[in-house]
Design an enzyme around this catalytic site. Structure first.
Site, PDB file in Angstrom:
ATOM      1  N   ASP A  57       4.187   3.164  14.646  1.00 60.84           N
ATOM      2  CA  ASP A  57       3.315   2.205  13.969  1.00 60.84           C
ATOM      3  C   ASP A  57       3.313   0.895  14.745  1.00 60.84           C
ATOM      4  OD1 ASP A  57       1.818   0.698  12.239  1.00 60.84           O
ATOM      5  OD2 ASP A  57       3.024   1.128  10.459  1.00 60.84           O
TER       6      ASP A  57
ATOM      7  N   HIS B 244      -2.728   2.288   4.466  1.00 62.07           N
ATOM      8  CA  HIS B 244      -2.145   1.826   5.724  1.00 62.07           C
ATOM      9  C   HIS B 244      -2.335   2.933   6.751  1.00 62.07           C
ATOM     10  CE1 HIS B 244       0.132  -0.220   8.659  1.00 62.07           C
ATOM     11  NE2 HIS B 244       1.208   0.543   8.573  1.00 62.07           N
TER      12      HIS B 244
ATOM     13  N   TYR C  53      -6.694  -5.347   1.430  1.00 57.83           N
ATOM     14  CA  TYR C  53      -6.213  -3.965   1.426  1.00 57.83           C
ATOM     15  C   TYR C  53      -4.701  -3.883   1.602  1.00 57.83           C
ATOM     16  CZ  TYR C  53      -5.301  -3.419   6.453  1.00 57.83           C
ATOM     17  OH  TYR C  53      -4.771  -3.509   7.727  1.00 57.83           O
TER      18      TYR C  53
ATOM     19  N   CYS D  62      -4.615  -2.851  10.559  1.00 61.14           N
ATOM     20  CA  CYS D  62      -3.826  -1.647  10.856  1.00 61.14           C
ATOM     21  C   CYS D  62      -4.606  -0.542  11.560  1.00 61.14           C
ATOM     22  CB  CYS D  62      -3.158  -1.132   9.593  1.00 61.14           C
ATOM     23  SG  CYS D  62      -4.285  -0.497   8.324  1.00 61.14           S
TER      24      CYS D  62
END
Length: 755
Positions: free
Chosen positions: A415, A389, A581, A330
């Site tokens: 995003d 994130h 994560y 990310c």
């Protein structure tokens, strides 16, 4: 030197700025002056003998002044020594100087400028990809589009100020100049220099206008920043070089918009449309975009996401091969998207959301299904909570969301990490941050998904089989979006922006907003809120201390019996698991079961101790774990479940520079890292990104013994003065994803006497 030889067209209608055409009709091409040996069936004109002919001999792009006034002087396109190109911002005049065959005569000569988007197959007036602009003596206040104004006439030099419209298409443009004499023919000059027109956050008319000088400098001009990773209670900054001015970066971004995103015509002037296609184009799921995601811990055939230190290598490699670059997670997607936005003039910043929900069934809740032992049901758990994130915010006006001025203007979330499809493509946004805060989850684009990421309720269910009803184990209304942060403007510090996204937890406004959003959700889970209250025993799960990698740690469950007349028997299962994560369990590290009596009006603790030897082989790249507790009160059959993630901290790389670093002078720097592990580090190496040189890999000879230092030295020669940054990474077989950076100032070289 002999004069250039030109040819003319005797058709007066060819002077294109005077044409009245229907929308969508391409303008007629004029003959371009050619050398005599290239001409075919054209009447020959010798400009040196015919003084009435007005011919453009060359054009000076006025690079230095335009670069300064448009804040574009750092683009490699502008600084290159050979064939520099113009990068300018719309709705702001830029200056060019025309060298003519004779002095310009206002009452005799007519000049028009023809602009067309270079990569459009059929430029047209109706789509805004073709523009004809007559040269005027002064600005016409009635006109709101493009303009070309005489600034100065000095013999055969004509200085012109050209202003692109505030809604000009953001693209690479070509320019041609048509000249004519009254009652004579028209001529064309095709300029070899490209004009890159980008957004203008300095101009109030531009949809990307940003009032704050401080944030405009940070979110548009700054080419280096910090991205936060880790956990909400152990935040960890990572340096990222955006490098939006570097070679091929702007060209690559425009390619992504037009060829990968397939955006055409007037849509290329709108930041909403552009951000939406860039969100999809930065990942490769639907369209062979820039980056291929990989969360598998197997990065053979590519680069591990933790090894990237900036966007330039990624975008340059993609633009050269037109194939996805391997690999990203990310923060890499977000770093590259920031570069793309800043390159075209859109204010953009990277945002980290800690304990970020991934709501797969649009319930605005995150539902976890556990078995009787407190172990997650992998087949049922499609929702997840990411330790952190990272996404982007892009600043723009949103006239498409509300007729009321400025209601949803400002920061918009975009995003590029591929999580869920939006309109059949993996992307998210732009979604208004303000709309998210107000629970307006139906506002485009993807506001419902964003709302869940930062404000969903975490709900735990026990699954006892297909024939048994689900049992609600508990819910956590504060477990999502624990901290939302970004780099502060003008400082290498963290800024907490949680309040931009949500009302204060447990406040009346927060619950009202949550219920407002839930009523708009389509999933049945969002309305299924039942609970069995039991408050006699208060449970608290926590760590004994913060943990540095290599150290042991202890998980503690504290049980407080609040009654003064009753003891309770409690069965407890504690477990620690390593996780990625993104919340996916990798391995069970340790588990233990306890049967205890919690006496009246007392506190009882159970502990799970974990040694380095027990977790070292099960570490994920970023050292994340989840601790969980399943407790059953035998007397009441009340079940309690909770979990919390945490991370072991890693050491920082130390970079040491001399007291003064001088432009153009070779500088020696030292880099070191303490080994925190009780074992030697093997196959250790530093990766260095320093000004004036390509990324450097330094291998450490031999093993770095436990509690010893890994040390190295490197050289670099900074080409520019001012603030600069060196970034470093460290990897080894036993210790990885370690980084560090240093900011410093490069001084101007002082010339010696007589030099």
């Amino acid at each position: 030197m002999g004069g250039r030889k030109w040819y003319k067209c005797n058709c007066m209608s060819c002077f294109r700025a005077k044409l009245k055409v229907n929308e969508g009709t391409p303008l007629q091409h004029l003959p371009k002056p050619k050398e005599a040996d290239e001409a075919v069936d054209l009447p020959y004109i010798d400009a040196d003998k015919d003084a009435d002919i007005l011919i453009v001999r060359e054009i000076d792009p006025y690079i230095a002044e335009n670069g300064q006034t448009h804040h574009t002087g750092k683009y490699e396109l502008m600084t290159r020594s050979v064939e520099p190109q113009l990068v300018v911002r719309r709705s702001q005049p830029f200056k060019i100087i025309l060298t003519l065959s004779r002095p310009y005569k206002e009452d005799v000569d007519g000049i028009s400028f023809i602009f067309f988007v270079e990569d459009e197959q059929k430029p047209s007036l109706g789509q805004g990809t073709l523009v004809a602009v007559p040269l005027l003596k002064r600005a016409d206040q009635r006109l709101t589009g493009w303009s070309a104004i005489v600034d100065k006439v000095d013999d055969a030099l004509l200085t012109v100020l050209i202003t692109p419209a505030h809604d000009s298409i953001v693209a690479k443009w070509r320019m041609e100049v048509d000249t004519k004499v009254i009652d004579d023919g028209a001529y064309r000059y095709s300029w070899d220099t490209f004009i890159y027109i980008i957004f203008n956050p300095w101009n109030k008319k531009d949809q990307a206008y940003m009032k704050s000088d401080e944030w405009r400098d940070e979110a548009v001009l700054n080419d280096v920043g910090l991205i936060w990773r880790g956990t909400y209670d152990t935040v960890r900054p990572t340096i990222w070089k955006y490098s939006q001015y570097d070679e091929k970066i702007l060209d690559c971004v425009l390619y992504l918009i037009s060829h990968v995103g397939k955006l055409t015509g007037n849509a290329r002037s709108d930041p909403v449309h552009i951000c939406r296609v860039l969100g999809a184009a930065v990942n490769n799921i639907d369209d062979e975009g820039v980056l291929m995601g990989n969360w598998s811990n197997n990065y053979s055939g590519g680069t591990a996401p933790t090894k990237w230190m900036g966007s330039a290598d990624i975008l340059q490699a993609y633009y050269k091969r037109k194939k996805p670059v391997k690999f990203a997670q990310c923060w890499v997607f977000a770093g590259v998207l920031t570069t793309a936005c800043r390159a075209i003039g859109l204010p953009s910043r990277v945002v980290t959301n800690y304990s970020s929900a991934h709501d797969t069934h649009s319930s605005l809740t995150v539902d976890y299904f556990m078995d009787s032992d407190g172990c997650g049901m992998r087949d049922l758990n499609s929702d997840s909570i990411w330790t952190f994130h990272v996404w982007n915010e892009v600043w723009m006006r949103r006239p498409d969301l509300s007729s009321r001025t400025e209601e949803y203007d400002g920061w918009q979330v975009v995003d590029a990490t591929p999580q869920e499809p939006s309109e059949k493509m993996y992307r998210c946004g732009p979604a208004s941050v303000e709309a998210c805060k107000q629970g307006e989850v139906l506002r485009p684009y993807d506001t419902s998904f964003l709302f869940a990421e930062v404000n969903a309720d975490k709900v735990y269910w026990r699954y006892d089989g297909k024939t048994q009803p689900l049992k609600l184990l508990g819910k956590d209304i504060q477990g999502i979006g624990k901290l939302i942060c970004t780099k502060a403007a003008g400082k290498f510090e963290r800024e907490d922006i949680t309040d931009d996204y949500k009302h204060i937890e447990k406040s009346k406004e927060e619950r009202v907003t949550m219920l407002k959003a839930l009523k708009q959700a389509e999933s049945i889970f969002s309305r299924y809120y039942i609970n069995e209250d039991f408050s006699d025993i208060h449970f608290r799960l926590h760590l004994q201390n913060s943990i540095q990698i290599g150290d042991p740690f202890t998980v503690i469950l504290e049980m407080k019996n609040r009654t003064r007349d009753k003891d309770y028997n409690v069965n407890v299962t504690l477990r620690v698991e390593s996780i990625s994560y993104i919340g996916k369990v990798k391995d069970l590290v340790k588990k233990d079961e306890f049967k205890v009596m919690v006496k009246m009006d007392s506190i009882h603790e159970v502990k799970l101790e974990v040694k380095y030897e027990e977790y070292s082989k099960k570490l994920t790249e970023q050292g994340a774990f989840v601790m969980s507790c399943m407790a059953t009160v035998e007397d009441t059959k009340f079940d309690y479940f909770t979990q919390s993630d945490f991370k072991v901290t890693k050491p920082n790389i130390k970079i040491t520079l001399p007291d003064q670093v001088i432009q153009g002078k070779e500088t020696i720097a030292d880099v070191e890292l303490d080994n925190p592990l009780p074992v030697p580090l093997k196959k250790a190496e530093f990766l260095i990104d320093a000004p004036g040189r390509r990324q450097l890999k330094i291998k450490i000879k031999g093993a770095v013994l436990d509690k010893q230092k890994a040390v190295a030295q490197f050289k670099f020669t900074p080409p520019e003065i001012g603030k600069q940054t060196i970034a470093a990474k460290f990897t080894s077989k036993e210790l990885f994803d370690v980084d560090g950076f240093v900011n410093f100032v490069v001084s101007q070289k002082v010339e010696e006497n007589g030099a």
